[in-house]
Motif scaffolding. Sequence first.
Motif: not given
Length: 140
Positions: A22-25, A55-56, A104-105, A110-111
């Motif tokens: 789910h892109p954006g999640a 990403l954090v 990550l978002s 993406t992977s």
Amino acid sequence: VQQPAYAARFVRGDLRPPTMEHPGAAYWLRLRVQARGAVGQHWYVELFDSHINDLVFYPSATSEQGAIRTGADHRLASRKFPYKNFLFQLPLEPNTTRTFYIRLSSNSKTSFLSHLRAEQPLAVRFQTEYWLLGAFYGVV
């Protein structure tokens, strides 16, 4: 993410494909690392997809102190290691188990393929990779 309702939603990495469906999640990775007798050894986690927008990395499971925020939407200077992949050093003490979190978002599918690497093999990999890239561009 440590509250029981959320912590129970973590799925083992070998039981799920390493993709963001789910892109954006926002996706969370939890890494539990056992440092068995790793005296004087430095360990790193490397994430291969350089298209992750944000990403954090949380080096402490109990505090946001020391968190590193980076990603494709951030300047390269936001990374401790200015490298094409995202690379984070794991602060490990010998014979301990530590938990790390990564949030990550991304705006695209993406992977989150990653590897846990010791310092020496990582340095050898860098040297080999840059030698091959230099040879490739030299031929081109």
